[in-house]
Design a protein around this motif. Structure first.
Motif, mmCIF file in Angstrom:
data_model
loop_
_atom_site.group_PDB
_atom_site.id
_atom_site.type_symbol
_atom_site.label_atom_id
_atom_site.label_comp_id
_atom_site.label_asym_id
_atom_site.label_seq_id
_atom_site.Cartn_x
_atom_site.Cartn_y
_atom_site.Cartn_z
ATOM 1 N N LEU A 60 3.031 -5.254 8.178
ATOM 2 C CA LEU A 60 2.229 -4.641 7.119
ATOM 3 C C LEU A 60 3.118 -3.809 6.191
ATOM 4 C CD1 LEU A 60 -0.438 -3.845 5.762
ATOM 5 C CD2 LEU A 60 -0.698 -2.056 7.512
ATOM 6 N N THR A 61 4.044 -3.053 6.754
ATOM 7 C CA THR A 61 4.950 -2.244 5.941
ATOM 8 C C THR A 61 5.767 -3.122 5.002
ATOM 9 O OG1 THR A 61 5.102 -0.484 7.587
ATOM 10 C CG2 THR A 61 6.916 -0.668 6.013
ATOM 11 N N ALA A 62 6.253 -4.251 5.509
ATOM 12 C CA ALA A 62 7.037 -5.165 4.677
ATOM 13 C C ALA A 62 6.197 -5.703 3.523
ATOM 14 C CB ALA A 62 7.576 -6.317 5.523
ATOM 15 N N VAL A 63 4.942 -6.057 3.815
ATOM 16 C CA VAL A 63 4.047 -6.574 2.774
ATOM 17 C C VAL A 63 3.772 -5.495 1.721
ATOM 18 C CG1 VAL A 63 1.682 -7.342 2.318
ATOM 19 C CG2 VAL A 63 2.983 -8.344 4.209
ATOM 20 N N LEU A 64 3.444 -4.286 2.172
ATOM 21 C CA LEU A 64 3.105 -3.216 1.232
ATOM 22 C C LEU A 64 4.323 -2.771 0.428
ATOM 23 C CD1 LEU A 64 0.612 -1.050 3.310
ATOM 24 C CD2 LEU A 64 0.114 -2.841 1.637
ATOM 25 N N ASP A 65 5.504 -2.813 1.034
ATOM 26 C CA ASP A 65 6.723 -2.515 0.282
ATOM 27 C C ASP A 65 6.908 -3.518 -0.848
ATOM 28 O OD1 ASP A 65 7.315 -0.322 1.819
ATOM 29 O OD2 ASP A 65 8.882 -1.311 3.003
ATOM 30 N N GLY A 66 6.586 -4.780 -0.575
ATOM 31 C CA GLY A 66 6.677 -5.806 -1.605
ATOM 32 C C GLY A 66 5.684 -5.568 -2.730
ATOM 33 N N VAL A 67 4.450 -5.185 -2.365
ATOM 34 C CA VAL A 67 3.432 -4.880 -3.371
ATOM 35 C C VAL A 67 3.902 -3.726 -4.252
ATOM 36 C CG1 VAL A 67 1.090 -4.004 -3.747
ATOM 37 C CG2 VAL A 67 1.507 -5.745 -1.996
ATOM 38 N N LEU A 68 4.367 -2.659 -3.622
ATOM 39 C CA LEU A 68 4.807 -1.483 -4.377
ATOM 40 C C LEU A 68 5.970 -1.827 -5.298
ATOM 41 C CD1 LEU A 68 4.340 1.550 -4.793
ATOM 42 C CD2 LEU A 68 6.050 1.963 -3.015
ATOM 43 N N GLY A 69 6.884 -2.645 -4.814
ATOM 44 C CA GLY A 69 8.020 -3.044 -5.637
ATOM 45 C C GLY A 69 7.583 -3.793 -6.882
ATOM 46 N N HIS A 105 -2.665 -10.684 -10.440
ATOM 47 C CA HIS A 105 -2.275 -10.786 -9.033
ATOM 48 C C HIS A 105 -3.311 -10.065 -8.171
ATOM 49 C CE1 HIS A 105 1.456 -11.367 -11.338
ATOM 50 N NE2 HIS A 105 1.843 -12.153 -10.351
ATOM 51 N N PRO A 106 -4.435 -10.728 -7.890
ATOM 52 C CA PRO A 106 -5.526 -10.069 -7.160
ATOM 53 C C PRO A 106 -5.139 -9.573 -5.771
ATOM 54 C CG PRO A 106 -5.907 -12.444 -7.367
ATOM 55 C CD PRO A 106 -4.776 -12.105 -8.282
ATOM 56 N N GLU A 107 -4.183 -10.223 -5.117
ATOM 57 C CA GLU A 107 -3.766 -9.729 -3.797
ATOM 58 C C GLU A 107 -3.058 -8.391 -3.926
ATOM 59 O OE1 GLU A 107 -1.480 -12.878 -2.074
ATOM 60 O OE2 GLU A 107 -3.256 -14.076 -1.589
ATOM 61 N N ASP A 108 -2.222 -8.243 -4.947
ATOM 62 C CA ASP A 108 -1.579 -6.948 -5.171
ATOM 63 C C ASP A 108 -2.621 -5.897 -5.536
ATOM 64 O OD1 ASP A 108 0.857 -8.046 -4.626
ATOM 65 O OD2 ASP A 108 1.666 -7.885 -6.662
ATOM 66 N N LEU A 109 -3.632 -6.297 -6.301
ATOM 67 C CA LEU A 109 -4.708 -5.364 -6.650
ATOM 68 C C LEU A 109 -5.443 -4.894 -5.393
ATOM 69 C CD1 LEU A 109 -6.607 -3.921 -8.634
ATOM 70 C CD2 LEU A 109 -7.875 -6.072 -8.865
ATOM 71 N N ALA A 110 -5.726 -5.837 -4.485
ATOM 72 C CA ALA A 110 -6.451 -5.490 -3.261
ATOM 73 C C ALA A 110 -5.655 -4.550 -2.374
ATOM 74 C CB ALA A 110 -6.809 -6.764 -2.490
ATOM 75 N N LEU A 111 -4.328 -4.648 -2.434
ATOM 76 C CA LEU A 111 -3.479 -3.851 -1.536
ATOM 77 C C LEU A 111 -2.807 -2.672 -2.236
ATOM 78 C CD1 LEU A 111 -1.809 -6.811 0.401
ATOM 79 C CD2 LEU A 111 -3.534 -5.220 1.281
ATOM 80 N N ALA A 112 -3.070 -2.497 -3.524
ATOM 81 C CA ALA A 112 -2.378 -1.450 -4.275
ATOM 82 C C ALA A 112 -2.653 -0.066 -3.714
ATOM 83 C CB ALA A 112 -2.763 -1.517 -5.751
ATOM 84 N N GLU A 113 -3.907 0.217 -3.400
ATOM 85 C CA GLU A 113 -4.236 1.544 -2.875
ATOM 86 C C GLU A 113 -3.499 1.820 -1.575
ATOM 87 O OE1 GLU A 113 -5.683 3.954 -4.158
ATOM 88 O OE2 GLU A 113 -6.898 3.192 -5.779
ATOM 89 N N SER A 114 -3.450 0.814 -0.697
ATOM 90 C CA SER A 114 -2.744 0.993 0.574
ATOM 91 C C SER A 114 -1.252 1.177 0.356
ATOM 92 C CB SER A 114 -2.982 -0.220 1.488
ATOM 93 O OG SER A 114 -4.346 -0.318 1.837
ATOM 94 N N ALA A 115 -0.686 0.387 -0.583
ATOM 95 C CA ALA A 115 0.755 0.480 -0.844
ATOM 96 C C ALA A 115 1.117 1.836 -1.425
ATOM 97 C CB ALA A 115 1.179 -0.632 -1.796
ATOM 98 N N ILE A 116 0.312 2.311 -2.371
ATOM 99 C CA ILE A 116 0.597 3.592 -3.012
ATOM 100 C C ILE A 116 0.288 4.750 -2.066
ATOM 101 C CG2 ILE A 116 -0.089 5.132 -4.892
ATOM 102 C CD1 ILE A 116 -0.667 2.553 -6.522
#
Length: 216
Positions: A60-69, A105-116
């Protein structure tokens, strides 16, 4: 972060695994997605999976790091502005690029809050920290409020505005953001921020969309 063996995989294989994981986390939530279903969908055995990641949270951390990047890449680096008009122009360009990325990028949108939300400091707030520091240098942003609080509040307002605009664009409500005149959404965001940055908005200034600092 991924274990060293994951980093030795071909880039295409890394992206496939992270892409499958991102889809599952976006669909089922950062806390709801099944680690076993993710690795199965990615064609990774349980034995191999634990050579790549320490477990579900590591993946999960790897995925969210990618979203944040990708969010930071969409914003681009903050460059010092010449004056208030330039500050507004640079900010508008960055926020528009971020909103466009989230829309595409709806997947990044869905995970943006978690990533930030997982980054109480770091590159995300660094971008807004540079913006606030630059605005204070130009006399656009108040200095009577603690810098870190202004940075966090600015980032929260921008994220809320992006979420609002994108949500309105995807609804059929007659008063959606898509029905507003072109440029009105960023103009409303700027008025919100000028109220935050420049102090209280008087009743008369609110009716004209100008903060007390604008009126001076």
């Amino acid at each position: 972060m991924p274990l060293p063996r994951f980093d030795r995989l071909p880039a295409e294989r890394q992206e496939l695994i992270l892409g499958v994981a991102r889809s599952h986390f976006a669909e089922h939530g950062a806390e709801g997605a099944s680690y076993n279903k993710i690795i199965e969908a990615a064609g990774v055995s349980k034995t191999a999976a634990y050579h790549y990641f320490d477990g579900r949270e590591d993946l999960l951390t790897a995925v969210l790091d990618g979203v944040l990047g990708r969010l930071l890449s969409a914003l681009g680096p903050w460059l010092p502005a010449r004056d208030e008009a330039d500050l507004r122009s640079r900010f508008a360009a960055g926020s528009a690029a971020l909103a466009a990325h989230l829309q595409d990028h709806p997947e990044d949108l869905a995970l943006a809050e978690s990533a930030i939300g997982r980054t109480h400091a770091g590159p995300w707030l660094d971008w807004f920290g540079a913006l606030v520091t630059d605005g204070q240098r130009l006399g656009v942003i108040r200095t009577d409020v603690e810098h870190g609080l202004l940075v966090s509040a600015t980032a929260a307002v921008v994220r809320a505005a992006d979420a609002w605009a994108l949500a309105r664009m995807t609804t059929e409500a007659p008063t959606g953001a898509a029905d507003l005149p072109e440029g009105e959404v960023p103009a409303q965001l700027w008025r919100l921020l000028r109220g935050l940055w420049g102090g209280a908005v008087t009743e008369s200034a609110a009716t004209t969309g100008r903060s007390t600092s604008d009126a001076r």
